[in-house]
Scaffold this active site. Structure first.
Site, mmCIF file in Angstrom:
data_model
loop_
_atom_site.group_PDB
_atom_site.id
_atom_site.type_symbol
_atom_site.label_atom_id
_atom_site.label_comp_id
_atom_site.label_asym_id
_atom_site.label_seq_id
_atom_site.Cartn_x
_atom_site.Cartn_y
_atom_site.Cartn_z
ATOM 1 N N SER A 1 1.001 -2.875 -2.599
ATOM 2 C CA SER A 1 1.796 -3.912 -1.920
ATOM 3 C C SER A 1 1.515 -3.980 -0.426
ATOM 4 C CB SER A 1 3.289 -3.646 -2.149
ATOM 5 O OG SER A 1 3.616 -3.757 -3.514
ATOM 6 N N ASP B 1 7.243 1.957 0.704
ATOM 7 C CA ASP B 1 6.257 3.022 0.913
ATOM 8 C C ASP B 1 4.845 2.433 1.005
ATOM 9 O OD1 ASP B 1 5.628 2.358 -1.662
ATOM 10 O OD2 ASP B 1 6.094 4.297 -2.540
ATOM 11 N N ASP C 1 0.952 3.014 -0.228
ATOM 12 C CA ASP C 1 0.015 3.712 -1.115
ATOM 13 C C ASP C 1 -1.288 3.916 -0.346
ATOM 14 O OD1 ASP C 1 1.628 3.768 -3.507
ATOM 15 O OD2 ASP C 1 1.319 1.601 -3.624
ATOM 16 N N ASP D 1 2.657 7.640 -0.100
ATOM 17 C CA ASP D 1 2.142 8.214 -1.346
ATOM 18 C C ASP D 1 0.644 8.416 -1.132
ATOM 19 O OD1 ASP D 1 4.608 8.053 -2.467
ATOM 20 O OD2 ASP D 1 4.091 6.619 -4.037
ATOM 21 N N LYS E 1 9.000 -10.327 -7.025
ATOM 22 C CA LYS E 1 9.412 -8.921 -6.915
ATOM 23 C C LYS E 1 10.904 -8.809 -6.641
ATOM 24 C CE LYS E 1 6.698 -6.047 -4.652
ATOM 25 N NZ LYS E 1 5.724 -5.450 -3.713
ATOM 26 N N TYR F 1 12.116 -3.958 -12.464
ATOM 27 C CA TYR F 1 10.971 -3.686 -11.591
ATOM 28 C C TYR F 1 10.763 -2.182 -11.489
ATOM 29 C CZ TYR F 1 7.893 -3.790 -7.495
ATOM 30 O OH TYR F 1 6.832 -3.636 -6.635
#
Length: 203
Positions: A48, A59, A61, A113, A174, A183
């Site tokens: 995202s 968060d 990624d 993450d 979303k 979700y």
């Protein structure tokens, strides 16, 4: 804008930590000085955040791309202590046995993450071409899964003709999915990438 700049600053700090960690692993394993200095290592964002549809508190990624001599044990046994001793890092959890090895933590109020992805090269440049299928040569299954996160995100970017329409639609979808409690792939529903692929198809 302010949140965006702060996240970029955090990623820059994390990138420096990763490069120093790769060098230290080389020294600890008695690699020659040329290998130590030229090993590289880089961070690649995906999901995202990379698609431009994450909120201020979402968060990030991040794929940690490392050369062939940096193992998963290096990632968990040596990078984790470095991060734990870094100012601003809290709530760190290392998930060694996951399908995709990941270290979860908060760094200066930004949720990260951090995934491990090794490529079979002695040197990792700052902008490796992860979309060249030759990158998979010599990779283990877990590495392939890690690398695919970035590849799928980039593929979506290239497929969608109108980026703004895509981003606006995906953010609405979303929000709609979250408000209806559908979700999360943990509970068997679609996660972020699943919704992104469907919206990309429609767009």
């Amino acid at each position: 804008k302010q949140h965006s700049n702060h996240k970029l600053d955090v990623l820059a700090k994390l990138g420096k930590i990763v490069i120093e960690w790769v060098k230290q692993c080389g020294r600890d394993d008695n690699k020659d000085e040329e290998t130590v200095e030229n090993s590289g290592g880089t961070l690649v964002t995906f999901g995202s955040y990379k698609l431009g549809v994450s909120g201020p508190s979402a968060d990030i990624d991040v794929l940690c791309v490392v050369p062939k001599h940096i193992s998963k044990d290096h990632f968990f046994d040596k990078l984790v202590p470095v991060l734990e001793s870094t100012n601003g890092v809290v709530d760190l959890t290392a998930v060694r046995q996951a399908a995709v090895p990941v270290i979860k933590f908060i760094f200066d109020s930004v949720d990260i993450d951090l995934l491990y992805g090794r490529i079979h090269l002695a040197h990792v440049t700052e902008n490796p071409d992860l979309h060249d299928n030759n990158i998979f040569r010599g990779c283990e299954e877990q590495d392939v899964k890690s690398l695919n996160g970035s590849r799928v995100t980039e593929k979506i970017h290239k497929m969608v003709p109108n980026q703004e329409n895509f981003k606006t639609t995906l953010m609405c979808i979303k929000l709609w999915a979250r408000n209806r409690g559908i979700y999360t792939n943990v509970q068997g529903y679609l996660g972020g990438i699943g919704w992104a692929i469907l919206v990309a198809k429609i767009c």
